[in-house]
Design an enzyme around this catalytic site. Structure first.
Site, mmCIF file in Angstrom:
data_model
loop_
_atom_site.group_PDB
_atom_site.id
_atom_site.type_symbol
_atom_site.label_atom_id
_atom_site.label_comp_id
_atom_site.label_asym_id
_atom_site.label_seq_id
_atom_site.Cartn_x
_atom_site.Cartn_y
_atom_site.Cartn_z
ATOM 1 N N ASN A 8 -6.645 1.703 -0.968
ATOM 2 C CA ASN A 8 -5.803 1.646 -2.070
ATOM 3 C C ASN A 8 -6.640 0.578 -3.194
ATOM 4 O OD1 ASN A 8 -2.453 2.300 -0.933
ATOM 5 N ND2 ASN A 8 -3.833 4.010 -1.760
ATOM 6 N N THR A 63 0.530 -1.483 0.325
ATOM 7 C CA THR A 63 0.100 0.117 0.196
ATOM 8 C C THR A 63 0.746 1.677 0.013
ATOM 9 O OG1 THR A 63 0.366 0.321 2.215
ATOM 10 C CG2 THR A 63 -2.032 -1.275 1.321
ATOM 11 N N CYS A 64 0.531 2.488 -0.311
ATOM 12 C CA CYS A 64 0.465 3.844 -0.642
ATOM 13 C C CYS A 64 0.945 4.084 1.079
ATOM 14 C CB CYS A 64 0.583 4.933 -1.028
ATOM 15 S SG CYS A 64 0.143 4.171 -3.229
ATOM 16 N N ASP A 65 1.555 3.322 2.111
ATOM 17 C CA ASP A 65 1.130 4.256 3.003
ATOM 18 C C ASP A 65 2.690 3.883 3.536
ATOM 19 O OD1 ASP A 65 1.324 4.495 5.438
ATOM 20 O OD2 ASP A 65 -0.922 4.681 6.265
#
Ligand SMILES: *Cc1c(COP(=O)(O)O)cnc(C)c1O
Length: 381
Positions: free
Chosen positions: A371, A328-330
């Site tokens: 996402n 994910t984009c975290d």
């Protein structure tokens, strides 16, 4: 247990054609685990902690085997009833409940509730009159890899007041509960909690109220990378502690295994999405990104608490330290970095990896649609 027992899962995965991370759980291993608990603690009732893995097929099988269930919400109670268990096999074990939900549970026939303060006792007296209550006491979760300390339970010294309050309000002051912390590999940790429990029993008896039950909680470990005690080691340590603190008046007991019931029954298959370096420095670790991470089932890697065994098709090859991260984009979606994970140098993008011991606390921790990624899928075979 383990290796050869997971052969059914490996065979299933070899024939798999669809895409994306998946958890495969072998029901026959859950059955073995249940029978091991039942056999080594023959006088103790087993309340499966539903939150560990509430799959209907697992709940149905445990119902048929005779298990009882520890539920934390109306949702879990409904799942267990739908699996065919009767209300007298369910404990509403969360110490934090809305009064409306207590009333709903009472309507469904639930008569056993956890409390850890007088205000919660009052809710139960109003919404579930005459029910049995047990008071949860604090445990520091020392030695546990996933401690549950502080949030639940009261100091043992105030438990008699809580239970006496229940008695005065027409409830049945039934017993004491505790949880020594999840993934507790030290079997001696039950001793201190049982000493406190016995003190509460004596204190209540002096007030003319006889308690009946000690809820020994969960904590039974799943095999990850380190060795764990066998179920028999837990049961003999528990029995010794019961004898030591209760003498010949051993109370009714229950256990609430979650992880120990389902953890070793599941394997997640995931895929390597990217392998990269962030600099040209020789000593910098490689980064390995999987299509599963903290947000899609591996939440217990938080603080690198639980270290799962990971298998690849290159396991005989030379291993190098890797940072293991999710998709994910975290930026917190990193599983192992402080203590890098050793993975084969020959690992490639597109390789499948098997994350073992993932039958517990994975699907329930998986987010949906973060996402645009679906929640962790599960198949029970
Ligand atoms: C989560 C939980 C359990 C299960 O604990 P494990 O360590 O997974 O066995 C048992 N009892 C209560 C009250 C819980 O909240």
């Amino acid at each position: 247990m383990g290796e050869e027992m997971n052969d059914r899962i490996r065979d299933f995965l070899r024939c798999r054609r669809d895409e994306g991370p998946i958890l495969v759980v072998d029901k026959s291993i859950v059955r073995e685990n249940y029978l091991a608990f039942a056999k080594s603690l023959p006088d103790t009732r087993v309340f499966y902690a539903v939150k560990a893995n509430p799959d209907p097929a697992i709940l149905e099988m445990l119902t048929q085997l005779g298990s009882c269930f520890d539920c934390a919400s109306i949702g879990e109670i409904e799942m267990v009833l739908a699996a065919g268990a009767t209300a007298d096999r369910i404990s509403y074990g969360n110490t934090i409940k809305k009064e409306r939900d207590i009333a709903k549970a009472f309507e469904k026939g639930i008569r056993l509730y956890a409390v850890d303060c007088e205000v919660e006792v009052e809710k139960i007296a109003r919404a579930a009159p005459g029910s049995k209550v047990f008071c949860r006491i604090l445990c520091d979760g020392k030695d546990a890899e996933w401690p549950l300390s502080r949030k639940f339970g009261c100091e043992a010294e105030i438990a008699p007041r809580v239970l006496e309050h229940a008695h005065r309000l027409g409830l049945k002051a039934y017993g004491v509960s505790f949880h020594v912390g999840s993934q507790q590999r030290n079997t001696e940790m039950w001793d201190g909690a049982l000493a406190s429990s016995a003190w509460i029993f004596r204190e209540m008896a002096e007030r003319g109220i006889n308690l009946s039950m000690v809820n020994l909680g969960g904590g039974f470990a799943t095999k990850y990378l380190k060795e764990i005690p066998a179920v028999e080691s837990y049961s003999s340590a528990i029995f010794r502690a019961l004898r030591k603190h209760f003498g010949n008046n051993i109370p009714e007991t229950i256990i609430e295994p979650g992880r120990g019931m389902v953890g070793n029954a599941g394997i997640i298959e995931a895929e390597v999405v990217l392998i990269s370096k962030k600099s040209d420095k020789q000593e910098d670790p490689r980064w390995v990104y999987l299509d599963i991470g903290k947000f899609h089932g591996l939440a217990e890697t938080m603080d690198e608490a639980i270290r799962y065994p990971i298998r690849t098709r290159h396991d005989h090859a030379e291993k190098v330290p890797c940072v293991l991260a999710g998709p994910t984009c975290d930026s917190v979606d990193v599983m192992y970095e402080k203590e890098p994970y050793m993975l084969p140098f020959s690992l490639e993008i597109g390789d499948k990896v098997l994350i073992e011991g993932t039958g517990a606390y994975t699907t329930t921790y998986s987010s949906r649609d973060f996402n645009g990624m679906p929640g962790l899928r599960q198949i029970v075979i």
